[in-house]
Design a protein around this motif. Structure first.
Motif, PDB file in Angstrom:
ATOM      1  N   GLU B  51       1.923  -5.694   6.627  1.00  0.00           N
ATOM      2  CA  GLU B  51       1.759  -4.986   7.903  1.00  0.00           C
ATOM      3  C   GLU B  51       1.274  -3.557   7.666  1.00  0.00           C
ATOM      4  OE1 GLU B  51       5.437  -5.408  10.056  1.00  0.00           O
ATOM      5  OE2 GLU B  51       4.787  -7.330  10.911  1.00  0.00           O
ATOM      6  N   GLU B  52       0.345  -3.433   6.747  1.00  0.00           N
ATOM      7  CA  GLU B  52      -0.328  -2.170   6.429  1.00  0.00           C
ATOM      8  C   GLU B  52       0.620  -1.106   5.875  1.00  0.00           C
ATOM      9  OE1 GLU B  52      -3.285  -0.919   9.400  1.00  0.00           O
ATOM     10  OE2 GLU B  52      -2.922  -2.817  10.441  1.00  0.00           O
ATOM     11  N   GLU B  53       1.780  -1.543   5.402  1.00  0.00           N
ATOM     12  CA  GLU B  53       2.736  -0.595   4.814  1.00  0.00           C
ATOM     13  C   GLU B  53       3.158  -1.056   3.418  1.00  0.00           C
ATOM     14  OE1 GLU B  53       4.972   0.982   8.892  1.00  0.00           O
ATOM     15  OE2 GLU B  53       6.118   0.205   7.202  1.00  0.00           O
ATOM     16  N   GLU B  54       3.463  -0.104   2.565  1.00  0.00           N
ATOM     17  CA  GLU B  54       3.999  -0.417   1.250  1.00  0.00           C
ATOM     18  C   GLU B  54       5.458  -0.832   1.411  1.00  0.00           C
ATOM     19  OE1 GLU B  54       3.149   2.245  -2.233  1.00  0.00           O
ATOM     20  OE2 GLU B  54       5.344   2.268  -2.377  1.00  0.00           O
ATOM     21  N   ARG B  55       5.773  -2.066   1.036  1.00  0.00           N
ATOM     22  CA  ARG B  55       7.113  -2.609   1.247  1.00  0.00           C
ATOM     23  C   ARG B  55       7.965  -2.564  -0.010  1.00  0.00           C
ATOM     24  NH1 ARG B  55       8.508  -3.524   6.664  1.00  0.00           N
ATOM     25  NH2 ARG B  55       6.535  -3.744   7.791  1.00  0.00           N
ATOM     26  N   GLN B  56       7.341  -2.724  -1.151  1.00  0.00           N
ATOM     27  CA  GLN B  56       8.062  -2.692  -2.419  1.00  0.00           C
ATOM     28  C   GLN B  56       7.189  -1.928  -3.408  1.00  0.00           C
ATOM     29  OE1 GLN B  56      10.133  -6.317  -3.967  1.00  0.00           O
ATOM     30  NE2 GLN B  56       8.871  -7.371  -2.477  1.00  0.00           N
ATOM     31  N   ARG B  57       7.842  -1.306  -4.382  1.00  0.00           N
ATOM     32  CA  ARG B  57       7.094  -0.601  -5.396  1.00  0.00           C
ATOM     33  C   ARG B  57       7.755  -0.776  -6.746  1.00  0.00           C
ATOM     34  NH1 ARG B  57       3.179   3.436  -5.040  1.00  0.00           N
ATOM     35  NH2 ARG B  57       2.813   4.505  -7.016  1.00  0.00           N
ATOM     36  N   GLY B  58       6.954  -0.993  -7.756  1.00  0.00           N
ATOM     37  CA  GLY B  58       7.461  -1.083  -9.117  1.00  0.00           C
ATOM     38  C   GLY B  58       7.536   0.289  -9.739  1.00  0.00           C
ATOM     39  N   ASN B  59       7.730   0.330 -11.039  1.00  0.00           N
ATOM     40  CA  ASN B  59       7.919   1.585 -11.751  1.00  0.00           C
ATOM     41  C   ASN B  59       6.573   2.178 -12.178  1.00  0.00           C
ATOM     42  OD1 ASN B  59       9.241   3.697 -12.986  1.00  0.00           O
ATOM     43  ND2 ASN B  59       9.514   2.585 -14.916  1.00  0.00           N
ATOM     44  N   PHE B  60       5.790   2.590 -11.213  1.00  0.00           N
ATOM     45  CA  PHE B  60       4.483   3.187 -11.483  1.00  0.00           C
ATOM     46  C   PHE B  60       4.415   4.573 -10.834  1.00  0.00           C
ATOM     47  CE2 PHE B  60       1.571   0.242 -13.579  1.00  0.00           C
ATOM     48  CZ  PHE B  60       2.354  -0.901 -13.608  1.00  0.00           C
ATOM     49  N   PRO B  61       3.710   5.515 -11.481  1.00  0.00           N
ATOM     50  CA  PRO B  61       3.640   6.876 -10.936  1.00  0.00           C
ATOM     51  C   PRO B  61       2.835   6.937  -9.644  1.00  0.00           C
ATOM     52  CG  PRO B  61       2.152   6.635 -12.801  1.00  0.00           C
ATOM     53  CD  PRO B  61       2.973   5.377 -12.753  1.00  0.00           C
ATOM     54  N   ASP B  62       2.932   8.095  -9.006  1.00  0.00           N
ATOM     55  CA  ASP B  62       2.247   8.294  -7.733  1.00  0.00           C
ATOM     56  C   ASP B  62       0.725   8.277  -7.862  1.00  0.00           C
ATOM     57  OD1 ASP B  62       4.722  10.664  -6.476  1.00  0.00           O
ATOM     58  OD2 ASP B  62       4.673   8.476  -6.556  1.00  0.00           O
ATOM     59  N   ARG B  63       0.221   8.348  -9.092  1.00  0.00           N
ATOM     60  CA  ARG B  63      -1.234   8.234  -9.283  1.00  0.00           C
ATOM     61  C   ARG B  63      -1.751   6.887  -8.769  1.00  0.00           C
ATOM     62  NH1 ARG B  63      -3.203   7.471 -13.823  1.00  0.00           N
ATOM     63  NH2 ARG B  63      -1.375   6.773 -14.994  1.00  0.00           N
ATOM     64  N   PHE B  64      -0.846   5.927  -8.691  1.00  0.00           N
ATOM     65  CA  PHE B  64      -1.194   4.602  -8.183  1.00  0.00           C
ATOM     66  C   PHE B  64      -0.841   4.565  -6.690  1.00  0.00           C
ATOM     67  CE2 PHE B  64      -2.078   2.060 -12.003  1.00  0.00           C
ATOM     68  CZ  PHE B  64      -1.703   2.968 -12.984  1.00  0.00           C
ATOM     69  N   SER B  65      -1.830   4.338  -5.882  1.00  0.00           N
ATOM     70  CA  SER B  65      -1.595   4.254  -4.445  1.00  0.00           C
ATOM     71  C   SER B  65      -2.406   3.102  -3.889  1.00  0.00           C
ATOM     72  CB  SER B  65      -1.984   5.553  -3.742  1.00  0.00           C
ATOM     73  OG  SER B  65      -3.379   5.797  -3.888  1.00  0.00           O
ATOM     74  N   GLY B  66      -2.076   2.725  -2.677  1.00  0.00           N
ATOM     75  CA  GLY B  66      -2.771   1.589  -2.114  1.00  0.00           C
ATOM     76  C   GLY B  66      -2.937   1.694  -0.619  1.00  0.00           C
ATOM     77  N   HIS B  67      -3.554   0.677  -0.103  1.00  0.00           N
ATOM     78  CA  HIS B  67      -3.772   0.626   1.340  1.00  0.00           C
ATOM     79  C   HIS B  67      -3.993  -0.828   1.736  1.00  0.00           C
ATOM     80  CE1 HIS B  67      -4.872   2.382   5.206  1.00  0.00           C
ATOM     81  NE2 HIS B  67      -5.822   1.487   5.280  1.00  0.00           N
ATOM     82  N   GLN B  68      -3.523  -1.165   2.937  1.00  0.00           N
ATOM     83  CA  GLN B  68      -3.834  -2.480   3.485  1.00  0.00           C
ATOM     84  C   GLN B  68      -4.496  -2.300   4.841  1.00  0.00           C
ATOM     85  OE1 GLN B  68      -0.624  -5.219   4.576  1.00  0.00           O
ATOM     86  NE2 GLN B  68      -1.848  -6.936   3.837  1.00  0.00           N
ATOM     87  N   PHE B  69      -5.519  -3.048   5.076  1.00  0.00           N
ATOM     88  CA  PHE B  69      -6.305  -2.937   6.300  1.00  0.00           C
ATOM     89  C   PHE B  69      -5.844  -3.966   7.329  1.00  0.00           C
ATOM     90  CE2 PHE B  69      -9.178   0.146   4.612  1.00  0.00           C
ATOM     91  CZ  PHE B  69      -9.205  -0.101   3.248  1.00  0.00           C
ATOM     92  N   PRO B  70      -6.237  -3.792   8.588  1.00  0.00           N
ATOM     93  CA  PRO B  70      -5.818  -4.741   9.629  1.00  0.00           C
ATOM     94  C   PRO B  70      -6.219  -6.186   9.340  1.00  0.00           C
ATOM     95  CG  PRO B  70      -6.669  -2.747  10.638  1.00  0.00           C
ATOM     96  CD  PRO B  70      -6.940  -2.623   9.171  1.00  0.00           C
ATOM     97  N   ASN B  71      -7.275  -6.399   8.548  1.00  0.00           N
ATOM     98  CA  ASN B  71      -7.671  -7.781   8.217  1.00  0.00           C
ATOM     99  C   ASN B  71      -6.925  -8.303   6.994  1.00  0.00           C
ATOM    100  OD1 ASN B  71      -8.836  -6.392   6.136  1.00  0.00           O
ATOM    101  ND2 ASN B  71     -10.903  -7.234   6.417  1.00  0.00           N
ATOM    102  N   TYR B  72      -5.896  -7.569   6.561  1.00  0.00           N
ATOM    103  CA  TYR B  72      -4.993  -7.919   5.445  1.00  0.00           C
ATOM    104  C   TYR B  72      -5.586  -7.649   4.068  1.00  0.00           C
ATOM    105  CZ  TYR B  72      -2.869 -10.432   9.331  1.00  0.00           C
ATOM    106  OH  TYR B  72      -2.350 -10.751  10.556  1.00  0.00           O
ATOM    107  N   SER B  73      -6.851  -7.285   3.988  1.00  0.00           N
ATOM    108  CA  SER B  73      -7.395  -6.935   2.682  1.00  0.00           C
ATOM    109  C   SER B  73      -6.732  -5.651   2.193  1.00  0.00           C
ATOM    110  CB  SER B  73      -8.913  -6.762   2.740  1.00  0.00           C
ATOM    111  OG  SER B  73      -9.246  -5.647   3.545  1.00  0.00           O
ATOM    112  N   SER B  74      -6.866  -5.392   0.909  1.00  0.00           N
ATOM    113  CA  SER B  74      -6.130  -4.264   0.335  1.00  0.00           C
ATOM    114  C   SER B  74      -6.957  -3.552  -0.726  1.00  0.00           C
ATOM    115  CB  SER B  74      -4.828  -4.773  -0.281  1.00  0.00           C
ATOM    116  OG  SER B  74      -4.107  -3.738  -0.936  1.00  0.00           O
ATOM    117  N   GLU B  75      -6.627  -2.301  -0.934  1.00  0.00           N
ATOM    118  CA  GLU B  75      -7.216  -1.506  -2.004  1.00  0.00           C
ATOM    119  C   GLU B  75      -6.125  -0.941  -2.890  1.00  0.00           C
ATOM    120  OE1 GLU B  75     -11.286   0.293   0.086  1.00  0.00           O
ATOM    121  OE2 GLU B  75      -9.555   1.586  -0.257  1.00  0.00           O
TER     122      GLU B  75
END
Lengths: 118, 113
Positions: B51-75
């Motif tokens: 739902e376009e939100e980060e729900r879980q995160r592993g042990n990775f630094p903030d240099r790693f970020s993401g995004h989900q679009f309304p069509n469910y694709s992600s970056e």
């Protein structure tokens, strides 16, 4: 700490022979266990999935077993083929805590690298 | 029915640069998870989007970020690249965060020089 240990790290067998790969885990509370096959440079593909109540699951020449009491699983490959050469990864899923809004946590082993030779 | 697709297939960057990797989930799936797999290692969970939100995160630094679009694709975005970021980056999709039937894409091979 949830951990998944696989053995052996690597294995070489002759085409046509059988082999067994092992997976030991300390994941709790246990949800299910999957075996994946990963060809070099490709994404993993699911072979089998087993829940707590299942102790054997087959997919063609692949048979997985699960002993939830000892927290051990094995993947047996029968009559190996050259195309079986790949990494086999054991993944154990934990049931999330009741106060968590996140989903199941997947715990990956490092994999067993299998090479089938002519 | 297309499975999980990722782009690009391969990527070469230099230290300090930024990179964006893309993932399209399997048809009918709404959840995307990202993993980093170093050579000879099992995949390591980075984060999961629903739902376009980060729900879980592993042990990775903030240099790693993401995004989900309304069509469910992600970056997946990685800033200030380090040599140690060289790895195969896998995207997996599923239906709902509570269903762990994940289907993996072919991965993006990132090399940092």
């Amino acid at each position: 700490k949830n951990q998944v240990e696989q053995s052996p790290q690597s294995l070489i067998i002759l085409e046509g022979k059988n082999c067994t790969l092992q997976c030991n885990y300390t994941v709790s509370p246990f949800s299910n266990l999957r075996w994946y096959k990963q060809d070099t440079g490709r994404g993993p593909v699911s072979l089998t999935i087993m829940t707590f109540s299942e102790n054997t699951k087959s997919n063609g020449r692949y048979t997985a077993t699960l002993d939830a009491d000892t927290k051990q699983s094995s993947l047996h490959i029968t009559a190996s083929q050259l195309s079986d050469s790949a990494s086999y990864i054991c993944v154990v899923s934990a049931i999330p805590s009741s106060n968590s809004n996140s989903g199941y946590a997947l715990n990956f082993g490092k994999g067993t690298s299998l090479l089938v030779t002519p | 029915d297309a499975g999980v697709t990722q782009s690009p297939t391969h990527l070469i960057k230099t230290r300090g640069q930024q990179v964006t990797l893309r993932c399209s989930p399997k048809s009918g799936h709404d959840t995307v998870s990202w993993y980093q797999q170093a050579l000879g290692q099992g995949p390591q969970f980075i984060f999961q989007y629903y739902e376009e939100e980060e729900r879980q995160r592993g042990n990775f630094p903030d240099r790693f970020s993401g995004h989900q679009f309304p069509n469910y694709s992600s970056e997946l975005n990685v800033n200030a690249l380090l040599l140690g970021d060289s790895a195969l980056y896998l995207c997996a999709s599923s239906f709902g965060t509570w269903n762990n039937e994940q289907f993996f894409g072919p991965g993006t091979r990132l090399t940092v020089l």
